[in-house]
Write a protein that holds these residues in place. Structure first.
Motif, PDB file in Angstrom:
ATOM      1  N   GLU A 197       0.808  -1.229   0.000  1.00 26.57           N
ATOM      2  CA  GLU A 197       0.000   0.000   0.000  1.00 26.57           C
ATOM      3  C   GLU A 197       0.839   1.276   0.000  1.00 26.57           C
ATOM      4  O   GLU A 197       0.458   2.280  -0.600  1.00 26.57           O
ATOM      5  N   TYR A 198       1.941   1.249   0.738  1.00 26.00           N
ATOM      6  CA  TYR A 198       2.691   2.495   0.953  1.00 26.00           C
ATOM      7  C   TYR A 198       4.049   2.463   0.259  1.00 26.00           C
ATOM      8  O   TYR A 198       5.027   2.995   0.756  1.00 26.00           O
ATOM      9  N   GLN A 199       4.104   1.808  -0.917  1.00 23.67           N
ATOM     10  CA  GLN A 199       5.398   1.706  -1.594  1.00 23.67           C
ATOM     11  C   GLN A 199       5.738   2.962  -2.388  1.00 23.67           C
ATOM     12  O   GLN A 199       6.893   3.135  -2.789  1.00 23.67           O
ATOM     13  N   ALA A 200       4.771   3.827  -2.633  1.00 19.42           N
ATOM     14  CA  ALA A 200       5.058   5.033  -3.416  1.00 19.42           C
ATOM     15  C   ALA A 200       4.464   6.244  -2.720  1.00 19.42           C
ATOM     16  O   ALA A 200       3.329   6.203  -2.241  1.00 19.42           O
ATOM     17  N   ALA A 201       5.233   7.325  -2.690  1.00 16.64           N
ATOM     18  CA  ALA A 201       4.766   8.563  -2.051  1.00 16.64           C
ATOM     19  C   ALA A 201       3.549   9.089  -2.778  1.00 16.64           C
ATOM     20  O   ALA A 201       3.453   9.002  -4.004  1.00 16.64           O
ATOM     21  N   GLY A 202       2.581   9.610  -2.030  1.00 15.26           N
ATOM     22  CA  GLY A 202       1.397  10.213  -2.636  1.00 15.26           C
ATOM     23  C   GLY A 202       0.294   9.219  -2.925  1.00 15.26           C
ATOM     24  O   GLY A 202      -0.765   9.609  -3.423  1.00 15.26           O
ATOM     25  N   ILE A 203       0.521   7.942  -2.657  1.00 19.23           N
ATOM     26  CA  ILE A 203      -0.507   6.924  -2.890  1.00 19.23           C
ATOM     27  C   ILE A 203      -0.816   6.243  -1.570  1.00 19.23           C
ATOM     28  O   ILE A 203       0.086   5.724  -0.908  1.00 19.23           O
ATOM     29  N   VAL A 204      -2.099   6.278  -1.197  1.00 20.25           N
ATOM     30  CA  VAL A 204      -2.537   5.546  -0.003  1.00 20.25           C
ATOM     31  C   VAL A 204      -3.792   4.773  -0.370  1.00 20.25           C
ATOM     32  O   VAL A 204      -4.520   5.162  -1.274  1.00 20.25           O
ATOM     33  N   PRO A 205      -4.042   3.650   0.306  1.00 21.93           N
ATOM     34  CA  PRO A 205      -5.234   2.872  -0.055  1.00 21.93           C
ATOM     35  C   PRO A 205      -6.521   3.651   0.232  1.00 21.93           C
ATOM     36  O   PRO A 205      -6.616   4.332   1.237  1.00 21.93           O
ATOM     37  N   ARG A 207      -9.703   3.457   1.494  1.00 17.15           N
ATOM     38  CA  ARG A 207     -10.642   2.703   2.300  1.00 17.15           C
ATOM     39  C   ARG A 207     -10.916   3.497   3.562  1.00 17.15           C
ATOM     40  O   ARG A 207     -10.146   4.351   3.945  1.00 17.15           O
ATOM     41  N   SER A 208     -11.982   3.089   4.243  1.00 10.96           N
ATOM     42  CA  SER A 208     -12.288   3.755   5.504  1.00 10.96           C
ATOM     43  C   SER A 208     -11.382   3.185   6.572  1.00 10.96           C
ATOM     44  O   SER A 208     -10.830   2.092   6.443  1.00 10.96           O
ATOM     45  N   ALA A 210     -12.087   1.877   9.259  1.00 11.12           N
ATOM     46  CA  ALA A 210     -12.573   0.629   9.852  1.00 11.12           C
ATOM     47  C   ALA A 210     -12.074  -0.599   9.097  1.00 11.12           C
ATOM     48  O   ALA A 210     -11.960  -1.676   9.674  1.00 11.12           O
ATOM     49  N   THR A 211     -11.812  -0.446   7.809  1.00 13.40           N
ATOM     50  CA  THR A 211     -11.433  -1.619   7.017  1.00 13.40           C
ATOM     51  C   THR A 211      -9.979  -1.561   6.554  1.00 13.40           C
ATOM     52  O   THR A 211      -9.599  -2.234   5.603  1.00 13.40           O
ATOM     53  N   ARG A 212      -9.178  -0.749   7.222  1.00 18.00           N
ATOM     54  CA  ARG A 212      -7.763  -0.647   6.883  1.00 18.00           C
ATOM     55  C   ARG A 212      -7.074  -2.006   6.892  1.00 18.00           C
ATOM     56  O   ARG A 212      -7.353  -2.836   7.739  1.00 18.00           O
ATOM     57  N   VAL A 213      -6.107  -2.132   6.016  1.00 20.93           N
ATOM     58  CA  VAL A 213      -5.338  -3.372   5.992  1.00 20.93           C
ATOM     59  C   VAL A 213      -4.228  -3.368   7.032  1.00 20.93           C
ATOM     60  O   VAL A 213      -3.623  -4.382   7.308  1.00 20.93           O
ATOM     61  N   ALA A 214      -3.955  -2.185   7.587  1.00 21.83           N
ATOM     62  CA  ALA A 214      -2.805  -2.092   8.496  1.00 21.83           C
ATOM     63  C   ALA A 214      -2.992  -3.011   9.697  1.00 21.83           C
ATOM     64  O   ALA A 214      -4.090  -3.174  10.223  1.00 21.83           O
ATOM     65  N   ALA A 215      -1.860  -3.601  10.123  1.00 24.40           N
ATOM     66  CA  ALA A 215      -1.892  -4.480  11.292  1.00 24.40           C
ATOM     67  C   ALA A 215      -2.174  -3.671  12.552  1.00 24.40           C
ATOM     68  O   ALA A 215      -2.855  -4.122  13.460  1.00 24.40           O
ATOM     69  N   ALA A 216      -1.619  -2.454  12.603  1.00 24.89           N
ATOM     70  CA  ALA A 216      -1.835  -1.565  13.747  1.00 24.89           C
ATOM     71  C   ALA A 216      -2.388  -0.264  13.167  1.00 24.89           C
ATOM     72  O   ALA A 216      -1.639   0.523  12.602  1.00 24.89           O
ATOM     73  N   PRO A 217      -3.704  -0.046  13.249  1.00 19.71           N
ATOM     74  CA  PRO A 217      -4.347   1.014  12.469  1.00 19.71           C
ATOM     75  C   PRO A 217      -3.746   2.415  12.648  1.00 19.71           C
ATOM     76  O   PRO A 217      -3.688   3.181  11.688  1.00 19.71           O
ATOM     77  N   GLU A 253      -0.467   8.239   6.221  1.00 20.78           N
ATOM     78  CA  GLU A 253      -1.887   8.608   6.275  1.00 20.78           C
ATOM     79  C   GLU A 253      -2.095   9.985   6.880  1.00 20.78           C
ATOM     80  O   GLU A 253      -3.130  10.603   6.658  1.00 20.78           O
ATOM     81  N   THR A 254      -1.147  10.452   7.678  1.00 19.97           N
ATOM     82  CA  THR A 254      -1.357  11.719   8.397  1.00 19.97           C
ATOM     83  C   THR A 254      -0.290  12.756   8.090  1.00 19.97           C
ATOM     84  O   THR A 254      -0.492  13.941   8.374  1.00 19.97           O
ATOM     85  N   GLY A 255       0.834  12.343   7.571  1.00 22.98           N
ATOM     86  CA  GLY A 255       1.960  13.264   7.369  1.00 22.98           C
ATOM     87  C   GLY A 255       2.683  13.622   8.659  1.00 22.98           C
ATOM     88  O   GLY A 255       3.621  14.404   8.638  1.00 22.98           O
ATOM     89  N   GLN A 256       2.222  13.052   9.773  1.00 28.79           N
ATOM     90  CA  GLN A 256       2.838  13.352  11.070  1.00 28.79           C
ATOM     91  C   GLN A 256       3.964  12.355  11.360  1.00 28.79           C
ATOM     92  O   GLN A 256       4.164  11.394  10.621  1.00 28.79           O
ATOM     93  N   SER A 257       4.646  12.552  12.471  1.00 32.75           N
ATOM     94  CA  SER A 257       5.720  11.626  12.823  1.00 32.75           C
ATOM     95  C   SER A 257       5.128  10.218  12.970  1.00 32.75           C
ATOM     96  O   SER A 257       3.988  10.055  13.402  1.00 32.75           O
ATOM     97  N   PRO A 258       5.888   9.195  12.598  1.00 28.84           N
ATOM     98  CA  PRO A 258       5.325   7.842  12.570  1.00 28.84           C
ATOM     99  C   PRO A 258       5.147   7.227  13.955  1.00 28.84           C
ATOM    100  O   PRO A 258       4.442   6.238  14.085  1.00 28.84           O
ATOM    101  N   LEU A 259       5.763   7.807  14.986  1.00 24.72           N
ATOM    102  CA  LEU A 259       5.526   7.406  16.372  1.00 24.72           C
ATOM    103  C   LEU A 259       5.178   8.672  17.152  1.00 24.72           C
ATOM    104  O   LEU A 259       5.563   9.768  16.754  1.00 24.72           O
TER     105      LEU A 259
END
Ligand code: 1HN
Length: 349
Positions: A197-205, A207-208, A210-217, A253-259
């Protein structure tokens, strides 16, 4: 100019004893310690941990202490301002070098502090975070956000070493640090999101939540592969002017720091370049992913090679330079914490 404040010794001995008996102490002798004028006076002392010195000790730990007896086989990089054994490299940041040998497993646990790994040496190890298998390759940054289950494994043939950075000191100070143990995790049968999903900048899946594929939303991307970063930095160095070539890792998804607390910034120093960043209120752990150079920190010179790690206290004046090859430094810092607390600051030089 404010007047010099009274000291403890200015007070009669009997009065001091009465205060102690009553469980109180005067503020004024401590006032400038807790609120120094102008800028903080850090206890943290800048230090360089050369990989060539720590590596043999870590490999020896591999012979002396089976992973079952260690849970995590780590040598902690202690701030010399606090002394060897201090579980911190700066006031807010813990750093350590971890060894995993072929075939070993570091058991699953989760804890309140967040961690990030920077892979230093070896191939074939991986971390599983909330069921997502994150391969560890040299220079990759891998996140284990606070509260997420994580275990480490190793399918390769050589020792693997990585740098751990955690926001542990803050959690410990807050009396908020604890862990739970669990079973090794079942793995999702798919590549990690940095490869899909996140292999290229500017592209995100699309979806809502609630149905994110991420393991840790809240942490959609938990691996930042090195190869892409180096490519981007080199192309930025070609295409841009004389300004420093630097990138931040962000939550896509947010442009913020990842942690929440730790930020990750990678600086490419061009051959022959000198970089003078502003003095920052954040503290940092720098790690040389590739190349060699030197950094002057408040007048003290630290010469570093690839795989070395050094700490920088708050508000330090630092100057980086390199020789005939480009160098790549990752800076793990507490800027995001300070932004949230409303006091992050940069001072021009
Ligand atoms: C931890 O959980 C790891 O998961 C590494 O690899 C270092 C240092 C302090 C507390 C927890 C790991 C750690 C740690």
């Amino acid at each position: 100019m404010a007047e010099a404040l009274g000291t403890l010794e200015d007070l009669p001995e009997a009065y001091r004893e009465s205060m102690t008996a009553a469980g109180v102490a005067p503020l004024w002798p401590m006032m400038r310690n807790v609120l120094p004028h102008g800028a903080p006076q850090p206890q943290t002392k800048a230090h360089l941990w050369a990989f060539k010195d720590v590596r043999p000790l870590l490999l020896e730990a591999g012979e002396l202490t089976p992973v079952e007896k260690a849970e995590r086989r780590v040598l902690v990089l202690s701030d010399p301002g606090r002394g060897v054994g201090a579980m911190q490299a700066t006031a807010s940041l813990y750093a350590g070098l971890q060894l995993l040998l072929p075939g070993e497993t570091a058991p699953a646990h989760r804890h309140t502090p967040s961690a990030a790994r920077v892979v230093v040496e070896g191939e074939g190890a991986f971390t599983v975070v909330e069921g997502e298998k994150l391969p560890m390759k040299h220079g990759d940054v891998i996140l284990t956000p606070g509260g997420t289950w994580h275990d480490h494994g190793h399918d390769g043939t050589e020792p693997v070493i990585w740098l751990d950075a955690l926001d542990l000191p803050l959690f410990y100070y807050l009396e908020g640090s604890y862990a739970e143990e669990g079973e090794l995790q079942a793995r999702r049968n798919r590549p990690d999101t940095s490869e899909v999903e996140y292999q290229a900048a500017g592209i995100v899946p699309s979806r809502s939540r609630a149905t994110r594929v991420a393991a840790a939303p809240d942490f959609p991307m938990m691996r930042f592969p090195w190869d892409r970063t180096e490519t981007v930095l080199r192309e930025m160095a070609e295409a841009s002017g004389p300004e420093p070539v630097e990138i931040d890792y962000v939550n896509p998804e947010t442009g913020q720091s990842p942690l929440p607390i730790m930020g990750f910034t990678v600086l490419m120093i061009r051959p022959g370049e000198t970089v003078r960043p502003p003095r920052r209120s954040s503290s940092a752990i720098f790690h040389a992913i590739k190349g060699c150079g030197k950094t002057v920190i408040d007048g003290e010179t630290f010469e570093w090679q690839a795989k070395d790690t050094f700490s920088v206290p708050v508000f330090a004046e630092i100057t980086h330079s390199t020789g005939t090859e480009p160098a790549f430094l990752i800076r793990v810092h507490d800027g995001p914490l300070q932004e949230k607390l409303g006091y992050y600051e940069e001072r021009a030089r």
